[in-house]
Design an enzyme around this catalytic site. Structure first.
Site, PDB file in Angstrom:
ATOM      1  N   ASP A  67       3.380 -48.898  -3.164  1.00 48.73           N
ATOM      2  CA  ASP A  67       3.960 -47.991  -4.155  1.00 48.73           C
ATOM      3  C   ASP A  67       4.748 -48.826  -5.152  1.00 48.73           C
ATOM      4  O   ASP A  67       5.422 -49.790  -4.771  1.00 48.73           O
ATOM      5  CB  ASP A  67       4.876 -46.955  -3.513  1.00 48.73           C
ATOM      6  CG  ASP A  67       5.357 -45.929  -4.537  1.00 48.73           C
ATOM      7  OD1 ASP A  67       4.560 -45.028  -4.869  1.00 48.73           O
ATOM      8  OD2 ASP A  67       6.500 -46.039  -5.014  1.00 48.73           O
ATOM      9  N   GLU A 121       7.395 -48.651  -8.690  1.00 52.45           N
ATOM     10  CA  GLU A 121       8.233 -47.904  -9.620  1.00 52.45           C
ATOM     11  C   GLU A 121       8.261 -48.703 -10.918  1.00 52.45           C
ATOM     12  O   GLU A 121       8.418 -49.930 -10.894  1.00 52.45           O
ATOM     13  CB  GLU A 121       9.641 -47.708  -9.069  1.00 52.45           C
ATOM     14  CG  GLU A 121       9.704 -46.856  -7.806  1.00 52.45           C
ATOM     15  CD  GLU A 121       9.228 -45.434  -8.005  1.00 52.45           C
ATOM     16  OE1 GLU A 121       9.384 -44.904  -9.134  1.00 52.45           O
ATOM     17  OE2 GLU A 121       8.691 -44.839  -7.051  1.00 52.45           O
ATOM     18  N   HIS A 142      10.908 -41.402  -5.009  1.00 47.68           N
ATOM     19  CA  HIS A 142      10.893 -42.267  -6.184  1.00 47.68           C
ATOM     20  C   HIS A 142      11.625 -43.579  -5.940  1.00 47.68           C
ATOM     21  O   HIS A 142      12.010 -44.274  -6.881  1.00 47.68           O
ATOM     22  CB  HIS A 142      11.433 -41.541  -7.421  1.00 47.68           C
ATOM     23  CG  HIS A 142      10.761 -40.227  -7.660  1.00 47.68           C
ATOM     24  ND1 HIS A 142       9.393 -40.116  -7.818  1.00 47.68           N
ATOM     25  CD2 HIS A 142      11.245 -38.961  -7.721  1.00 47.68           C
ATOM     26  CE1 HIS A 142       9.078 -38.848  -7.981  1.00 47.68           C
ATOM     27  NE2 HIS A 142      10.184 -38.130  -7.918  1.00 47.68           N
ATOM     28  N   ASP A 165       8.724 -44.100  -0.626  1.00 49.36           N
ATOM     29  CA  ASP A 165       7.426 -43.496  -0.926  1.00 49.36           C
ATOM     30  C   ASP A 165       6.279 -44.246  -0.263  1.00 49.36           C
ATOM     31  O   ASP A 165       5.293 -43.632   0.167  1.00 49.36           O
ATOM     32  CB  ASP A 165       7.206 -43.439  -2.441  1.00 49.36           C
ATOM     33  CG  ASP A 165       8.054 -42.363  -3.113  1.00 49.36           C
ATOM     34  OD1 ASP A 165       8.777 -41.650  -2.398  1.00 49.36           O
ATOM     35  OD2 ASP A 165       7.986 -42.246  -4.354  1.00 49.36           O
TER      36      ASP A 165
END
Length: 226
Positions: free
Chosen positions: A23, A25, A181, A186
């Protein structure tokens, strides 16, 4: 085709691919221009019963690359302050070299020949991973450059929902929206969701595949019953 014993080994489950849950960001949606700010990678393993489980996770805060765009809306959404020195951020190159090392070690231990990214809406994560690799001129990436497992698609098929939080809850996986987030949080929820889907498919009889002989017997039985 793997026999019943081999089917409990990770290297026989996904055509020799080693699934790696990722994941990211970011500071926007454009992998070419927007900064990669955080990445987490969760490795998976199969236990002796052929059940897919989480193994280990590595996590990095990333320094924006030189000239990177930082969209205010994206930063407000994920709550990341790229200028905060307490992030302990490292360069993209440093993070990915460590990720490569960790993934290759797990891939080798599982006797797999290549790694494949698992992510929720995988095209997004894969685009940022590939662009960071290209931007830093990194060689010998363990990851397949375009193939992936998308848990949004898999969850839509197997659970009936594509949103990560809702799919997790429907699968009986705890999900705290206040923690969402964060790449670390996540990634591990995505990994749990992927494992749930794979293991449920096995429990329902979808894996291992029936041999041609077994299929022939089943077809014969169905004809007799009809």
């Amino acid at each position: 085709m793997p026999d019943i014993c081999d089917s409990n080994k990770l290297n026989h489950r996904f055509r020799g691919y080693y699934p790696v849950v990722i994941d990211v960001e970011t500071a926007g949606f454009n992998a070419n221009t927007d900064a990669l700010l955080e990445i987490a990678v969760t490795l998976l393993k199969m236990n002796d019963d052929g059940i897919l489980v989480l193994d280990k996770t590595v996590h990095f805060h990333i320094e924006p690359f030189e000239g990177a765009n930082l969209e205010p809306e994206a930063l407000a959404f994920n709550g990341i302050d790229p200028t905060n020195p307490l992030r302990g951020a490292v360069s993209e190159k440093e993070a990915f070299l460590e990720i490569f090392k960790t993934v290759k070690k797990g891939q080798k231990a599982s006797d797999c020949h290549r790694s494949i990214i698992v992510a929720h809406n995988a095209a997004f994560d894969l685009s940022f991973v590939n662009k960071a690799i290209e931007r830093n001129d990194l060689k010998r990436s363990p990851f397949h450059p375009f193939a992936s497992f998308d848990t949004a698609t898999l969850a839509g098929l197997s659970i009936g929902h594509t949103v990560l939080a809702k799919a997790c809850k429907m699968a009986g996986i705890d999900f705290d929206n206040k923690e969402a987030h964060s790449a670390l949080y996540d990634t591990e929820r995505t990994a749990e969701l992927f494992c749930h889907i794979v293991n449920r498919w096995k429990a329902l009889g979808g894996w291992p595949l029936a041999t041609p002989e077994q299929s022939a017997i089943e077809n014969t039985d169905e004809k007799i019953e009809s």
